[in-house]
Design a protein around this motif. Sequence first.
Motif, PDB file in Angstrom:
ATOM      1  N   LEU A   1       0.823  -1.209   0.000  1.00  0.00           N
ATOM      2  CA  LEU A   1       0.000   0.000   0.000  1.00  0.00           C
ATOM      3  C   LEU A   1       0.861   1.264   0.000  1.00  0.00           C
ATOM      4  O   LEU A   1       0.585   2.212  -0.737  1.00  0.00           O
ATOM      5  CB  LEU A   1      -0.922  -0.003   1.216  1.00  0.00           C
ATOM      6  N   ARG A   2       1.914   1.268   0.810  1.00  0.00           N
ATOM      7  CA  ARG A   2       2.799   2.443   0.852  1.00  0.00           C
ATOM      8  C   ARG A   2       3.442   2.684  -0.514  1.00  0.00           C
ATOM      9  O   ARG A   2       3.577   3.829  -0.960  1.00  0.00           O
ATOM     10  CB  ARG A   2       3.883   2.254   1.917  1.00  0.00           C
TER      11      ARG A   2
ATOM     12  N   ALA B   1     -10.091   3.456  -3.686  1.00  0.00           N
ATOM     13  CA  ALA B   1      -9.632   4.792  -4.075  1.00  0.00           C
ATOM     14  C   ALA B   1     -10.135   5.140  -5.474  1.00  0.00           C
ATOM     15  O   ALA B   1     -10.531   6.283  -5.743  1.00  0.00           O
ATOM     16  CB  ALA B   1      -8.104   4.854  -4.030  1.00  0.00           C
TER      17      ALA B   1
ATOM     18  N   MET C   1      -1.444   5.743 -10.022  1.00  0.00           N
ATOM     19  CA  MET C   1      -2.137   4.463  -9.955  1.00  0.00           C
ATOM     20  C   MET C   1      -2.411   3.926 -11.365  1.00  0.00           C
ATOM     21  O   MET C   1      -3.532   3.978 -11.884  1.00  0.00           O
ATOM     22  CB  MET C   1      -3.455   4.616  -9.197  1.00  0.00           C
TER      23      MET C   1
ATOM     24  N   LYS D   1      -7.822  -1.707  -1.315  1.00  0.00           N
ATOM     25  CA  LYS D   1      -7.844  -0.277  -0.978  1.00  0.00           C
ATOM     26  C   LYS D   1      -7.631   0.579  -2.226  1.00  0.00           C
ATOM     27  O   LYS D   1      -8.189   1.675  -2.342  1.00  0.00           O
ATOM     28  CB  LYS D   1      -6.774   0.027   0.080  1.00  0.00           C
ATOM     29  N   ALA D   2      -6.843   0.078  -3.158  1.00  0.00           N
ATOM     30  CA  ALA D   2      -6.639   0.802  -4.415  1.00  0.00           C
ATOM     31  C   ALA D   2      -7.941   0.862  -5.213  1.00  0.00           C
ATOM     32  O   ALA D   2      -8.263   1.883  -5.835  1.00  0.00           O
ATOM     33  CB  ALA D   2      -5.553   0.121  -5.237  1.00  0.00           C
TER      34      ALA D   2
ATOM     35  N   GLN E   1       0.863   4.126  -2.903  1.00  0.00           N
ATOM     36  CA  GLN E   1       0.514   5.505  -2.571  1.00  0.00           C
ATOM     37  C   GLN E   1       1.545   6.505  -3.084  1.00  0.00           C
ATOM     38  O   GLN E   1       1.245   7.666  -3.269  1.00  0.00           O
ATOM     39  CB  GLN E   1       0.371   5.663  -1.051  1.00  0.00           C
ATOM     40  N   GLY E   2       2.740   6.028  -3.334  1.00  0.00           N
ATOM     41  CA  GLY E   2       3.811   6.935  -3.740  1.00  0.00           C
ATOM     42  C   GLY E   2       3.958   7.102  -5.235  1.00  0.00           C
ATOM     43  O   GLY E   2       4.959   7.655  -5.693  1.00  0.00           O
TER      44      GLY E   2
END
Length: 234
Positions: A35-36, A94, A43, A90-91, A39-40
Amino acid sequence: MPKSGIDQDALIEMFANASAKQTAQLREAVSQATLRALQGREMSLKNIKGVLKSVTEAASAGALQNVTPKVDVEAMLNGALAGMDDALLKAVDANRVALERLAEQGVDLHDKQLKKALSDLEKMEDTLFETVRKSAAGTDMAKLAGPWAEVLGKMEQAGSMTGMQATATLEQMTGQMQTAIRETRAAGLKAAQTLAQSYAALVSGVLMGMSDALRQGGAAEEAPAAKAASKPRK
């Protein structure tokens, strides 16, 4: 740290030293690391593949180094796969939030960027399975071919949380955007009807004004004529 944003050394060490009772911790660690990394960066499917590849390679390398008695390699790899699935879930969420915002702004389903976003969302589960399978098929991973095939097969048969959520999101957003389009069209029709009514009233008002002007003009013309007619002839 590689371009994927994953600290592979840390994951390798964790898998290499994990005991048979630590599969839940491995799943959480993989989920957070994945996930980290996601997030960076942007996507995109390309970036997602890069992150999943790094995680898979690290989990595999660590599992091969693990010499803990009674360690369940298949359970470890299952934890790694489940952790990646957790992160992709979680992606997907989002993506759902971003798509809802687009829908609220009236973006059409035929919009080029929106079509690509929906297409990528639909491919998310396949990207997970294909990337892990390909990454686990490296020359140094022959001993893990069986365990990886087993955990991948089970998840593919049952369906990943990522895939189920992606399908639900696609159905939800398609319906929501179609409704928004219908509402926009209905609002447009109502506005057109209002404009038509206003236009008719406007035309009526103009016509009345023209009639008044004509009447006034006619009266003005009649007055001199009547005055001339009233004069005695010489």
